[in-house]
Design a protein around this motif. Structure first.
Motif, PDB file in Angstrom:
ATOM      1  N   ALA A  13       0.830  -1.205   0.000  1.00 18.33           N
ATOM      2  CA  ALA A  13       0.000   0.000   0.000  1.00 18.33           C
ATOM      3  C   ALA A  13       0.863   1.253   0.000  1.00 18.33           C
ATOM      4  O   ALA A  13       0.540   2.250  -0.669  1.00 18.33           O
ATOM      5  N   GLY A  14       1.960   1.219   0.741  1.00 19.75           N
ATOM      6  CA  GLY A  14       2.846   2.374   0.782  1.00 19.75           C
ATOM      7  C   GLY A  14       3.464   2.680  -0.572  1.00 19.75           C
ATOM      8  O   GLY A  14       3.516   3.841  -1.006  1.00 19.75           O
ATOM      9  N   TRP A  15       3.948   1.622  -1.263  1.00 17.83           N
ATOM     10  CA  TRP A  15       4.538   1.835  -2.580  1.00 17.83           C
ATOM     11  C   TRP A  15       3.484   2.265  -3.606  1.00 17.83           C
ATOM     12  O   TRP A  15       3.768   3.105  -4.477  1.00 17.83           O
ATOM     13  N   ALA A  16       2.287   1.700  -3.510  1.00 16.52           N
ATOM     14  CA  ALA A  16       1.219   2.111  -4.428  1.00 16.52           C
ATOM     15  C   ALA A  16       0.893   3.589  -4.237  1.00 16.52           C
ATOM     16  O   ALA A  16       0.702   4.335  -5.211  1.00 16.52           O
ATOM     17  N   CYS A  17       0.850   4.023  -2.978  1.00 13.79           N
ATOM     18  CA  CYS A  17       0.569   5.425  -2.678  1.00 13.79           C
ATOM     19  C   CYS A  17       1.679   6.328  -3.218  1.00 13.79           C
ATOM     20  O   CYS A  17       1.415   7.368  -3.837  1.00 13.79           O
ATOM     21  N   PHE A  21       1.252   9.171  -6.218  1.00 16.98           N
ATOM     22  CA  PHE A  21       1.557  10.593  -6.020  1.00 16.98           C
ATOM     23  C   PHE A  21       2.631  11.058  -7.002  1.00 16.98           C
ATOM     24  O   PHE A  21       2.556  12.165  -7.535  1.00 16.98           O
ATOM     25  N   ALA A  22       3.646  10.190  -7.214  1.00 11.94           N
ATOM     26  CA  ALA A  22       4.710  10.570  -8.143  1.00 11.94           C
ATOM     27  C   ALA A  22       4.184  10.668  -9.566  1.00 11.94           C
ATOM     28  O   ALA A  22       4.522  11.595 -10.318  1.00 11.94           O
ATOM     29  N   GLY A  23       3.339   9.697  -9.968  1.00 17.63           N
ATOM     30  CA  GLY A  23       2.779   9.713 -11.316  1.00 17.63           C
ATOM     31  C   GLY A  23       1.879  10.905 -11.568  1.00 17.63           C
ATOM     32  O   GLY A  23       1.789  11.404 -12.696  1.00 17.63           O
ATOM     33  N   ALA A  24       1.220  11.373 -10.518  1.00 16.57           N
ATOM     34  CA  ALA A  24       0.335  12.530 -10.657  1.00 16.57           C
ATOM     35  C   ALA A  24       1.095  13.848 -10.592  1.00 16.57           C
ATOM     36  O   ALA A  24       0.495  14.917 -10.757  1.00 16.57           O
ATOM     37  N   GLY A  25       2.401  13.767 -10.350  1.00 14.50           N
ATOM     38  CA  GLY A  25       3.202  14.984 -10.274  1.00 14.50           C
ATOM     39  C   GLY A  25       3.075  15.731  -8.966  1.00 14.50           C
ATOM     40  O   GLY A  25       3.388  16.920  -8.891  1.00 14.50           O
ATOM     41  N   TRP A  26       2.615  15.059  -7.921  1.00 18.55           N
ATOM     42  CA  TRP A  26       2.405  15.710  -6.629  1.00 18.55           C
ATOM     43  C   TRP A  26       3.620  15.624  -5.717  1.00 18.55           C
ATOM     44  O   TRP A  26       3.585  16.136  -4.596  1.00 18.55           O
ATOM     45  N   LEU A  27       4.688  14.971  -6.180  1.00 14.25           N
ATOM     46  CA  LEU A  27       5.908  14.862  -5.381  1.00 14.25           C
ATOM     47  C   LEU A  27       7.058  15.558  -6.089  1.00 14.25           C
ATOM     48  O   LEU A  27       7.146  15.529  -7.328  1.00 14.25           O
ATOM     49  N   PRO A  28       7.955  16.178  -5.358  1.00 13.70           N
ATOM     50  CA  PRO A  28       9.158  16.731  -5.976  1.00 13.70           C
ATOM     51  C   PRO A  28       9.999  15.613  -6.580  1.00 13.70           C
ATOM     52  O   PRO A  28       9.898  14.460  -6.157  1.00 13.70           O
ATOM     53  N   ALA A  35      10.559   7.910  -1.233  1.00 15.56           N
ATOM     54  CA  ALA A  35      10.730   7.049  -0.056  1.00 15.56           C
ATOM     55  C   ALA A  35       9.931   7.574   1.135  1.00 15.56           C
ATOM     56  O   ALA A  35       9.343   6.801   1.898  1.00 15.56           O
ATOM     57  N   GLY A  36       9.915   8.893   1.289  1.00 15.89           N
ATOM     58  CA  GLY A  36       9.153   9.477   2.391  1.00 15.89           C
ATOM     59  C   GLY A  36       7.662   9.217   2.270  1.00 15.89           C
ATOM     60  O   GLY A  36       6.987   8.892   3.251  1.00 15.89           O
ATOM     61  N   MET A  37       7.130   9.362   1.046  1.00 14.96           N
ATOM     62  CA  MET A  37       5.700   9.104   0.840  1.00 14.96           C
ATOM     63  C   MET A  37       5.380   7.628   1.048  1.00 14.96           C
ATOM     64  O   MET A  37       4.337   7.269   1.598  1.00 14.96           O
ATOM     65  N   GLN A  38       6.299   6.736   0.593  1.00 17.03           N
ATOM     66  CA  GLN A  38       6.078   5.305   0.810  1.00 17.03           C
ATOM     67  C   GLN A  38       6.025   4.992   2.297  1.00 17.03           C
ATOM     68  O   GLN A  38       5.160   4.230   2.755  1.00 17.03           O
ATOM     69  N   ALA A  39       6.952   5.574   3.061  1.00 14.91           N
ATOM     70  CA  ALA A  39       6.978   5.335   4.506  1.00 14.91           C
ATOM     71  C   ALA A  39       5.700   5.838   5.163  1.00 14.91           C
ATOM     72  O   ALA A  39       5.125   5.165   6.029  1.00 14.91           O
ATOM     73  N   LEU A  40       5.244   7.012   4.738  1.00 17.92           N
ATOM     74  CA  LEU A  40       4.011   7.570   5.304  1.00 17.92           C
ATOM     75  C   LEU A  40       2.804   6.699   4.962  1.00 17.92           C
ATOM     76  O   LEU A  40       1.966   6.399   5.826  1.00 17.92           O
ATOM     77  N   ALA A  42       2.784   3.453   4.092  1.00 14.61           N
ATOM     78  CA  ALA A  42       2.877   2.145   4.729  1.00 14.61           C
ATOM     79  C   ALA A  42       2.537   2.231   6.215  1.00 14.61           C
ATOM     80  O   ALA A  42       1.843   1.359   6.762  1.00 14.61           O
ATOM     81  N   THR A  43       3.002   3.291   6.867  1.00 16.96           N
ATOM     82  CA  THR A  43       2.704   3.461   8.292  1.00 16.96           C
ATOM     83  C   THR A  43       1.214   3.685   8.508  1.00 16.96           C
ATOM     84  O   THR A  43       0.615   3.122   9.434  1.00 16.96           O
ATOM     85  N   ALA A  44       0.596   4.490   7.647  1.00 14.13           N
ATOM     86  CA  ALA A  44      -0.845   4.737   7.766  1.00 14.13           C
ATOM     87  C   ALA A  44      -1.636   3.456   7.526  1.00 14.13           C
ATOM     88  O   ALA A  44      -2.616   3.171   8.228  1.00 14.13           O
ATOM     89  N   ALA A  45      -1.208   2.666   6.543  1.00 14.48           N
ATOM     90  CA  ALA A  45      -1.911   1.409   6.263  1.00 14.48           C
ATOM     91  C   ALA A  45      -1.772   0.441   7.427  1.00 14.48           C
ATOM     92  O   ALA A  45      -2.730  -0.245   7.805  1.00 14.48           O
ATOM     93  N   ALA A  46      -0.579   0.365   8.009  1.00 15.51           N
ATOM     94  CA  ALA A  46      -0.372  -0.518   9.158  1.00 15.51           C
ATOM     95  C   ALA A  46      -1.218  -0.082  10.343  1.00 15.51           C
ATOM     96  O   ALA A  46      -1.789  -0.913  11.054  1.00 15.51           O
ATOM     97  N   ALA A  47      -1.319   1.224  10.561  1.00 16.16           N
ATOM     98  CA  ALA A  47      -2.152   1.735  11.653  1.00 16.16           C
ATOM     99  C   ALA A  47      -3.620   1.409  11.412  1.00 16.16           C
ATOM    100  O   ALA A  47      -4.353   1.056  12.339  1.00 16.16           O
ATOM    101  N   ALA A  48      -4.065   1.507  10.159  1.00 15.97           N
ATOM    102  CA  ALA A  48      -5.453   1.196   9.827  1.00 15.97           C
ATOM    103  C   ALA A  48      -5.760  -0.278  10.063  1.00 15.97           C
ATOM    104  O   ALA A  48      -6.902  -0.631  10.406  1.00 15.97           O
ATOM    105  N   MET A  49      -4.744  -1.142   9.888  1.00 11.82           N
ATOM    106  CA  MET A  49      -4.932  -2.579  10.131  1.00 11.82           C
ATOM    107  C   MET A  49      -4.667  -2.953  11.581  1.00 11.82           C
ATOM    108  O   MET A  49      -4.643  -4.124  11.929  1.00 11.82           O
ATOM    109  N   ARG A  50      -4.433  -1.934  12.428  1.00 17.56           N
ATOM    110  CA  ARG A  50      -4.220  -2.130  13.860  1.00 17.56           C
ATOM    111  C   ARG A  50      -3.012  -3.015  14.149  1.00 17.56           C
ATOM    112  O   ARG A  50      -3.047  -3.900  15.004  1.00 17.56           O
ATOM    113  N   SER A  51      -1.938  -2.766  13.417  1.00 14.47           N
ATOM    114  CA  SER A  51      -0.689  -3.471  13.702  1.00 14.47           C
ATOM    115  C   SER A  51      -0.115  -2.981  15.014  1.00 14.47           C
ATOM    116  O   SER A  51      -0.435  -1.883  15.480  1.00 14.47           O
TER     117      SER A  51
END
Length: 252
Positions: A13-17, A21-28, A35-40, A42-51
């Motif tokens: 989920a992190g890499w897909a996100c 964002f990169a494909g849409a031109g929303w990232l520098p 890597a920062g967006m992937q980490a964000l 992945a962390t959000a997805a893990a929190a949503a799954m109550r890891s």
């Protein structure tokens, strides 16, 4: 869902996100925003799954560490060696959710004080690690028998090498402690995690004789009131939760 599978889904989920964002031109441009967006993500997805919380920390640093490792110029063989070392030490911890914990001297002394004086008993250590608890108990109570079961190869091998120094009353086996019979034991000691404790108690009720003790370091059995709580008084404020098997039921 098993924690390892949650972690895989979170990373995907992190890499897909990040790619979205990169494909849409929303990232520098550059690897670090990706890597920062992937980490964000992945962390959000893990929190949503109550890891568990420690999984959130892993997801937060995983992709940035990959970037750092890729630019460090370290030979791939070192990564393989590190993976092999972690594998033989922690083995199936990702599945069992039981990390390697070592009992300190204060805990060993407190457990030895629970053993009946003047009467030899048999003690089983679930996930005995390097065997430090078994060796400490053997020195304090040479009249008793102490057995340990450990799944990870490296801690088990170390415990086997060190066991003869503490006396012949120690036996260490490699395997799954749930597959072992607990019937011969008077005391079962567990320093595991919250995850398997309900299963530990169910097996204790099924196999241990009335009067036997289950002593859990730090992690109480869900839904059961301990017969006794021992404050060890060490730096980590260890608590030993003591449960007595009485006619197949715990005192409440």
């Amino acid at each position: 869902m098993p924690p390892a599978l949650k972690a895989l889904f979170a990373q995907i989920a992190g890499w897909a996100c990040a790619l979205l964002f990169a494909g849409a031109g929303w990232l520098p441009p550059g690897i670090w925003p990706l890597a920062g967006m992937q980490a964000l993500g992945a962390t959000a997805a893990a929190a949503a799954m109550r890891s568990a919380r420690w999984w959130l920390a892993i997801h937060a640093v995983f992709a940035p560490l990959l970037v750092v490792a890729g630019r460090a110029g370290i030979a791939p063989a070192w990564y393989l060696a590190a993976f092999a070392l972690l594998l033989v030490v922690y083995w199936t911890s990702f599945r069992t959710q039981v990390p390697l914990y070592l009992s300190n001297r204060a805990t060993i002394a407190a457990l030895a004080g629970m053993l009946p004086a003047g009467r030899p008993v048999r003690v089983l250590d679930l996930g005995s690690g390097t065997g430090s608890l078994l060796r400490g108990l053997a020195r304090l109570r040479p009249d008793c028998r102490f057995d340990g079961v450990e799944a990870a190869p490296a801690p088990w091998l170390l415990s086997r090498l060190l066991a003869p120094r503490a006396g012949r009353q120690i036996t260490v086996r490699r395997g799954d402690f749930f597959a072992e019979s607990w019937a011969p034991y008077n005391v079962v000691y567990a320093f595991l995690s919250p995850v398997p404790m309900e299963r530990v108690w169910a097996k204790a009720l099924q196999e241990l004789a009335p009067g036997a003790l289950v002593v859990s370091n730090s992690f109480p059995i869900p839904g059961r009131k301990p017969d006794r709580v021992v404050e060890v008084g060490d730096r980590r404020a260890t608590r030993l939760y003591v449960y007595r098997v009485t006619d197949g039921r715990a005192s409440k």
